[in-house]
Design an enzyme around this catalytic site. Structure first.
Site, PDB file in Angstrom:
ATOM      1  N   GLU A  41       4.817 -26.464  30.697  1.00 38.07           N
ATOM      2  CA  GLU A  41       3.410 -26.863  30.605  1.00 38.07           C
ATOM      3  C   GLU A  41       2.793 -26.848  32.023  1.00 38.07           C
ATOM      4  O   GLU A  41       3.438 -27.249  32.987  1.00 38.07           O
ATOM      5  CB  GLU A  41       3.317 -28.286  30.032  1.00 38.07           C
ATOM      6  CG  GLU A  41       1.889 -28.782  29.867  1.00 38.07           C
ATOM      7  CD  GLU A  41       1.797 -30.198  29.288  1.00 38.07           C
ATOM      8  OE1 GLU A  41       2.758 -30.980  29.428  1.00 38.07           O
ATOM      9  OE2 GLU A  41       0.746 -30.516  28.705  1.00 38.07           O
ATOM     10  N   LYS A 111      -3.998 -27.180  23.459  1.00 38.60           N
ATOM     11  CA  LYS A 111      -3.394 -28.478  23.121  1.00 38.60           C
ATOM     12  C   LYS A 111      -4.353 -29.266  22.228  1.00 38.60           C
ATOM     13  O   LYS A 111      -5.526 -29.464  22.576  1.00 38.60           O
ATOM     14  CB  LYS A 111      -3.106 -29.243  24.412  1.00 38.60           C
ATOM     15  CG  LYS A 111      -2.200 -30.450  24.261  1.00 38.60           C
ATOM     16  CD  LYS A 111      -1.890 -31.011  25.660  1.00 38.60           C
ATOM     17  CE  LYS A 111      -0.801 -32.057  25.655  1.00 38.60           C
ATOM     18  NZ  LYS A 111      -0.440 -32.464  27.029  1.00 38.60           N
ATOM     19  N   CYS A 152       3.588 -30.103  24.507  1.00 35.84           N
ATOM     20  CA  CYS A 152       4.008 -31.445  24.917  1.00 35.84           C
ATOM     21  C   CYS A 152       3.618 -32.551  23.927  1.00 35.84           C
ATOM     22  O   CYS A 152       4.226 -32.693  22.887  1.00 35.84           O
ATOM     23  CB  CYS A 152       3.486 -31.717  26.332  1.00 35.84           C
ATOM     24  SG  CYS A 152       4.483 -32.960  27.185  1.00 35.84           S
TER      25      CYS A 152
HETATM   26  N1  LIG Z   1       2.000 -33.701  29.235  1.00 34.87           N
HETATM   27  C1  LIG Z   1       2.186 -34.452  28.190  1.00 34.87           C
HETATM   28  O1  LIG Z   1       1.620 -34.261  27.136  1.00 34.87           O
HETATM   29  C2  LIG Z   1       3.173 -35.563  28.383  1.00 34.87           C
HETATM   30  C3  LIG Z   1       3.648 -36.155  27.081  1.00 34.87           C
HETATM   31  C4  LIG Z   1       4.535 -37.325  27.295  1.00 34.87           C
HETATM   32  O2  LIG Z   1       5.051 -37.546  28.382  1.00 34.87           O
HETATM   33  C5  LIG Z   1       4.775 -38.196  26.152  1.00 34.87           C
HETATM   34  O3  LIG Z   1       5.430 -39.222  26.345  1.00 34.87           O
HETATM   35  O4  LIG Z   1       4.333 -37.883  25.042  1.00 34.87           O
END
Ligand SMILES: NC(=O)CCC(=O)C(=O)O
Length: 273
Positions: A41, A111, A152
């Site tokens: 990411e 996202k 993510c």
């Molecule tokens: N960059 C992100 O979306 C981090 C996501 C993350 O750390 C989580 O705990 O969920």
């Protein structure tokens, strides 16, 4: 059989240097003959709200072209992590692209679930301060079958993974950058849970930890089989994970434990608006 190479690279403050570095790093592993190479990411931008607008690019700009060329030049499918993308209205998105081995863009995912969390005395992040959310579920065709793509925090939502699987995804690709608070508790658990529930391969690729950065990535790039077995996992340093997967495992586990067929769809359903 499918050869996956996950590049857990460090993100440098110079975008140009990061891109050059990725190519040099990839070259070291080409002898392994990867079919698919994955990046983390926000691989071309430090992960913080100050940097997103500064590093953002329109579609087709320098990072996009770099990835297209990389895929074509080295005859690989490239899951090109994610980057800050801007549109004509100056909205910013956290966007992931996938390129085939001819350099064609075969998937784009913005996202959908922005990472806005506030853990008491610990991790705080609010992507929505700078980023807008995408609205599309992303499943795409490859010569190995359909794959799903999310970024993510998106992966925390089981509905999204299930909808991707209902659309035919056999592998879920997740460029990610978990943090040092939730990573140790939730990272493996999420990749194993989504793999077991949906009987798919799950592949998470994160940046290496940079202690000079404001956000410390948990790292631990991971690949999990449809049985829920962790096939390979990195630690936090820069590294490349090479894994050969057998896609027949999906059918095998689905025949032996027919979860998806055993759903009581006469009682409940999950629908996309
Ligand atoms: N960059 C992100 O979306 C981090 C996501 C993350 O750390 C989580 O705990 O969920």
């Amino acid at each position: 059989m499918l050869n996956i190479l996950q590049l857990q690279i460090k993100v440098l403050s110079s975008k140009e240097q990061t891109l050059n570095y990725i190519e040099a790093y990839l070259k070291k592993f080409l002898h392994l003959q990867p079919d698919i190479v994955t990046l983390p990411e926000m691989f071309n931008c430090p992960y913080n709200n100050k940097s997103f607008p500064l590093y953002a690019e329109f579609e087709g700009d320098i990072t996009y072209k770099f990835c297209q060329n990389l895929a074509k030049k080295y005859n690989i499918y490239l899951s090109a992590g994610s980057i800050p993308e801007k549109d004509a209205q100056n909205h910013l998105f956290n966007t992931a692209y996938v390129f085939d081995n001819n350099g064609n863009c075969i998937a784009k995912h913005r996202k959908m679930h922005l990472f806005d969390i506030d853990v008491k005395n610990s991790q705080h992040f609010k992507e929505s301060d700078t980023l807008s959310a995408g609205n599309n579920i992303t499943v795409f065709d490859t010569k190995w079958g359909k794959m799903g793509l999310c970024i993510c925090y998106d992966f925390r939502f089981p509905e999204l993974a299930r909808l991707m699987v209902d659309l035919g995804a056999k592998i879920i690709l997740v460029p990610a950058a978990f943090n040092m608070t939730t990573g140790p508790l939730h990272w493996e658990l999420l990749f194993q849970s989504r793999a077991v529930d949906n009987q798919v391969f799950t592949i998470g690729t994160a940046p290496a930890r940079n202690l000079n950065a404001s956000y410390h990535s948990y790292g631990h790039s991971i690949i999990v089989s449809p049985w829920g077995k962790i096939l390979n996992q990195a630690d936090f340093e820069e590294t490349a994970l090479f894994t050969t997967i057998n896609l027949n495992e999906i059918n095998l586990v689905r025949e032996q434990i027919p979860l998806l067929r055993h759903r009581r769809l006469d009682i409940y359903e999950l629908t996309q608006k």
